[in-house]
Design a protein around this motif. Structure first.
Motif, PDB file in Angstrom:
ATOM      1  N   GLU A   1       0.824  -1.206   0.000  1.00  0.00           N
ATOM      2  CA  GLU A   1       0.000   0.000   0.000  1.00  0.00           C
ATOM      3  C   GLU A   1       0.862   1.261   0.000  1.00  0.00           C
ATOM      4  O   GLU A   1       0.486   2.289  -0.569  1.00  0.00           O
ATOM      5  CB  GLU A   1      -0.929  -0.017   1.213  1.00  0.00           C
ATOM      6  CG  GLU A   1      -2.034   1.005   1.185  1.00  0.00           C
ATOM      7  CD  GLU A   1      -3.011   0.818   2.334  1.00  0.00           C
ATOM      8  OE1 GLU A   1      -4.029   1.526   2.350  1.00  0.00           O
ATOM      9  OE2 GLU A   1      -2.764  -0.034   3.200  1.00  0.00           O
TER      10      GLU A   1
ATOM     11  N   TRP B   1       1.979   3.513  -3.174  1.00  0.00           N
ATOM     12  CA  TRP B   1       1.077   4.424  -3.874  1.00  0.00           C
ATOM     13  C   TRP B   1       0.849   5.728  -3.136  1.00  0.00           C
ATOM     14  O   TRP B   1      -0.043   6.493  -3.478  1.00  0.00           O
ATOM     15  CB  TRP B   1      -0.250   3.700  -4.155  1.00  0.00           C
ATOM     16  CG  TRP B   1       0.015   2.323  -4.658  1.00  0.00           C
ATOM     17  CD1 TRP B   1      -0.136   1.145  -3.984  1.00  0.00           C
ATOM     18  CD2 TRP B   1       0.572   1.978  -5.934  1.00  0.00           C
ATOM     19  NE1 TRP B   1       0.264   0.086  -4.754  1.00  0.00           N
ATOM     20  CE2 TRP B   1       0.714   0.566  -5.959  1.00  0.00           C
ATOM     21  CE3 TRP B   1       0.965   2.720  -7.041  1.00  0.00           C
ATOM     22  CZ2 TRP B   1       1.222  -0.108  -7.056  1.00  0.00           C
ATOM     23  CZ3 TRP B   1       1.482   2.047  -8.136  1.00  0.00           C
ATOM     24  CH2 TRP B   1       1.607   0.649  -8.143  1.00  0.00           C
TER      25      TRP B   1
ATOM     26  N   VAL C   1      -2.401   5.581  -8.245  1.00  0.00           N
ATOM     27  CA  VAL C   1      -2.732   4.198  -8.575  1.00  0.00           C
ATOM     28  C   VAL C   1      -3.326   4.064  -9.976  1.00  0.00           C
ATOM     29  O   VAL C   1      -3.135   3.049 -10.650  1.00  0.00           O
ATOM     30  CB  VAL C   1      -3.708   3.595  -7.537  1.00  0.00           C
ATOM     31  CG1 VAL C   1      -3.034   3.442  -6.202  1.00  0.00           C
ATOM     32  CG2 VAL C   1      -4.963   4.425  -7.413  1.00  0.00           C
ATOM     33  N   TYR C   2      -4.040   5.107 -10.424  1.00  0.00           N
ATOM     34  CA  TYR C   2      -4.708   5.011 -11.718  1.00  0.00           C
ATOM     35  C   TYR C   2      -3.731   5.038 -12.899  1.00  0.00           C
ATOM     36  O   TYR C   2      -4.116   4.790 -14.038  1.00  0.00           O
ATOM     37  CB  TYR C   2      -5.744   6.126 -11.877  1.00  0.00           C
ATOM     38  CG  TYR C   2      -5.193   7.528 -11.718  1.00  0.00           C
ATOM     39  CD1 TYR C   2      -4.481   8.143 -12.740  1.00  0.00           C
ATOM     40  CD2 TYR C   2      -5.385   8.230 -10.534  1.00  0.00           C
ATOM     41  CE1 TYR C   2      -3.964   9.421 -12.599  1.00  0.00           C
ATOM     42  CE2 TYR C   2      -4.875   9.510 -10.372  1.00  0.00           C
ATOM     43  CZ  TYR C   2      -4.165  10.103 -11.407  1.00  0.00           C
ATOM     44  OH  TYR C   2      -3.660  11.368 -11.246  1.00  0.00           O
TER      45      TYR C   2
ATOM     46  N   HIS D   1       4.156  -1.832 -14.108  1.00  0.00           N
ATOM     47  CA  HIS D   1       4.653  -2.240 -12.792  1.00  0.00           C
ATOM     48  C   HIS D   1       6.182  -2.293 -12.734  1.00  0.00           C
ATOM     49  O   HIS D   1       6.754  -2.315 -11.636  1.00  0.00           O
ATOM     50  CB  HIS D   1       4.096  -3.621 -12.420  1.00  0.00           C
ATOM     51  CG  HIS D   1       2.623  -3.626 -12.153  1.00  0.00           C
ATOM     52  ND1 HIS D   1       2.099  -3.496 -10.886  1.00  0.00           N
ATOM     53  CD2 HIS D   1       1.556  -3.752 -12.988  1.00  0.00           C
ATOM     54  CE1 HIS D   1       0.776  -3.540 -10.952  1.00  0.00           C
ATOM     55  NE2 HIS D   1       0.429  -3.691 -12.217  1.00  0.00           N
TER      56      HIS D   1
ATOM     57  N   SER E   1      -5.330   1.928  -2.470  1.00  0.00           N
ATOM     58  CA  SER E   1      -4.323   1.051  -1.874  1.00  0.00           C
ATOM     59  C   SER E   1      -3.503   0.285  -2.904  1.00  0.00           C
ATOM     60  O   SER E   1      -2.414  -0.203  -2.584  1.00  0.00           O
ATOM     61  CB  SER E   1      -4.995   0.048  -0.926  1.00  0.00           C
ATOM     62  OG  SER E   1      -5.679   0.721   0.102  1.00  0.00           O
ATOM     63  N   TYR E   2      -3.988   0.146  -4.118  1.00  0.00           N
ATOM     64  CA  TYR E   2      -3.261  -0.524  -5.191  1.00  0.00           C
ATOM     65  C   TYR E   2      -3.954  -0.228  -6.510  1.00  0.00           C
ATOM     66  O   TYR E   2      -5.064   0.329  -6.521  1.00  0.00           O
ATOM     67  CB  TYR E   2      -3.116  -2.022  -4.934  1.00  0.00           C
ATOM     68  CG  TYR E   2      -4.367  -2.770  -4.550  1.00  0.00           C
ATOM     69  CD1 TYR E   2      -5.210  -3.324  -5.517  1.00  0.00           C
ATOM     70  CD2 TYR E   2      -4.692  -2.970  -3.214  1.00  0.00           C
ATOM     71  CE1 TYR E   2      -6.340  -4.029  -5.164  1.00  0.00           C
ATOM     72  CE2 TYR E   2      -5.825  -3.672  -2.847  1.00  0.00           C
ATOM     73  CZ  TYR E   2      -6.645  -4.195  -3.828  1.00  0.00           C
ATOM     74  OH  TYR E   2      -7.775  -4.892  -3.472  1.00  0.00           O
ATOM     75  N   PRO E   3      -3.325  -0.551  -7.648  1.00  0.00           N
ATOM     76  CA  PRO E   3      -3.894  -0.200  -8.947  1.00  0.00           C
ATOM     77  C   PRO E   3      -5.329  -0.691  -9.113  1.00  0.00           C
ATOM     78  O   PRO E   3      -5.741  -1.679  -8.490  1.00  0.00           O
ATOM     79  CB  PRO E   3      -2.943  -0.874  -9.936  1.00  0.00           C
ATOM     80  CG  PRO E   3      -1.634  -0.865  -9.219  1.00  0.00           C
ATOM     81  CD  PRO E   3      -1.976  -1.134  -7.776  1.00  0.00           C
TER      82      PRO E   3
END
Length: 347
Positions: A123, A126, A131-132, A140, A231-233
């Protein structure tokens, strides 16, 4: 029966905010336990259902491993081929000795984007990076490709998400198809996983549980809930984030054992421990194995955990049991996994 009272136990945990998700346990052709608990949306108080699709987190690695082994079956990929011979990695710290086999068995030694074994937080990646902006597999790479390796290829065993990102890139190079599209038809469709897919959390896909984790006070009591949207993509990748129902996870385990996804040789390879990680836990090609004192396989599985997501897909050969658990909260899911395992071992 080992599952007597399990429904009441899970209901109690859900009422206390300590579990939210779905559980399916099947013995051969018979469902011996199933249930859904908690809420699919904390904002709207929508209850979870067995038919909901949950983020599978790192369980996704199983689908990536099978997709890669299918290419081995087809003669389009060799496990001992250096990954740099397939994927353009010029200017990175990834050794030219790292092979596809190393990546799939967590023996590559490459640095991870967030080193779970060192306690690093995925987490946290980011906080300074939107994340977007990460939606393609290659997006990645900057998170790990310039970091120093942990050990030379093949000279250790350390869980590594980034290795599966590289395998996903290899699948894209070989097939000429985006990773997610390839897995949809090569794994999900062939296994009969009709409810499974990669859902973008920015879109209004039906029957997809939202990920939430509790906010706790200094005394450990839950004071609120936080959604995992930052929190992530927003969409899954080769190392995690596909969505599935618990029924589809069981279908996957059964399809693998039935030889519906891989050749007989590759199926045996997939279901065989490859390298010892620690204690009685061994790694395979995506799967993890718990061995008994005599070296026999007590169970094999893949678990996963991320902010707002947790779960496991596990098979117990001696009991002929398939267990699938998916949660839309990382908090509490591990305790449920351990309780189910305890009941089966002590039955």
């Amino acid at each position: 029966m080992p599952f007597s009272g399990l429904d009441a136990w899970l209901s109690s945990r859900a009422a206390a905010g300590r579990f939210s998700g779905a559980v399916l346990i099947r013995q051969g052709e018979r469902v011996v336990f199933s249930g859904a608990y908690g809420q699919a949306s904390r904002r709207w108080a929508v209850p979870n259902r067995l038919a909901l699709r949950f983020d599978t987190a790192s369980i996704t690695k199983l689908f990536t491993a099978v997709a890669a082994l299918q290419l081995v079956d087809e003669g389009r990929l060799e496990l001992d081929t250096p990954i740099s011979g397939i994927v353009e990695l010029t200017g990175t710290t990834i050794s030219p000795r790292v092979t596809v086999r190393h990546l799939l068995t967590h023996t590559s030694g490459i640095a991870d984007d967030a080193d779970e074994e060192a306690g690093e937080s995925y987490e946290a990646l980011w906080v300074d990076k939107p994340v977007y902006s990460v939606t393609r597999t290659r997006d990645h790479l900057p998170n790990f490709a310039a970091k120093p390796p942990n050990f030379p290829p093949g000279e250790g065993c350390r869980y590594c998400n980034a290795g599966y990102v590289l395998v996903g890139l290899a699948i894209e190079e070989i097939t000429g198809t985006a990773y997610r599209d390839h897995v949809r038809h090569a794994v999900f469709a062939r296994a009969g996983m009709t409810a499974s897919d990669f859902f973008d959390r920015r879109e209004a896909a039906p029957d997809v549980a939202e990920g939430w984790d509790p906010v706790t006070g200094a005394d450990g009591r839950i004071t609120g809930w936080k959604q995992n949207i930052f929190s992530y993509p927003p969409i899954g990748s080769p190392d995690g984030g596909a969505h599935a129902t618990v029924a589809d996870l069981v279908r996957f385990l059964r399809a693998v054992r039935a030889g519906e996804l891989l050749s007989a040789e590759r199926t045996e390879q997939f279901l065989t421990p490859q390298v010892r990680h620690h204690g009685d836990v061994w790694f395979g090609f995506g799967l993890e194995f718990t061995l008994g004192p005599d070296g026999s396989v007590r169970n094999y599985y893949k678990d996963g955990g991320n902010a707002g997501a947790g779960g496991i897909a596990r098979h117990y050969p001696a009991e002929n049991l398939d267990v699938a658990l998916l949660s839309n909260a990382e908090y509490g899911s591990l305790a449920v996994i351990r309780e189910i395992d305890r009941r089966i071992r002590n039955a």
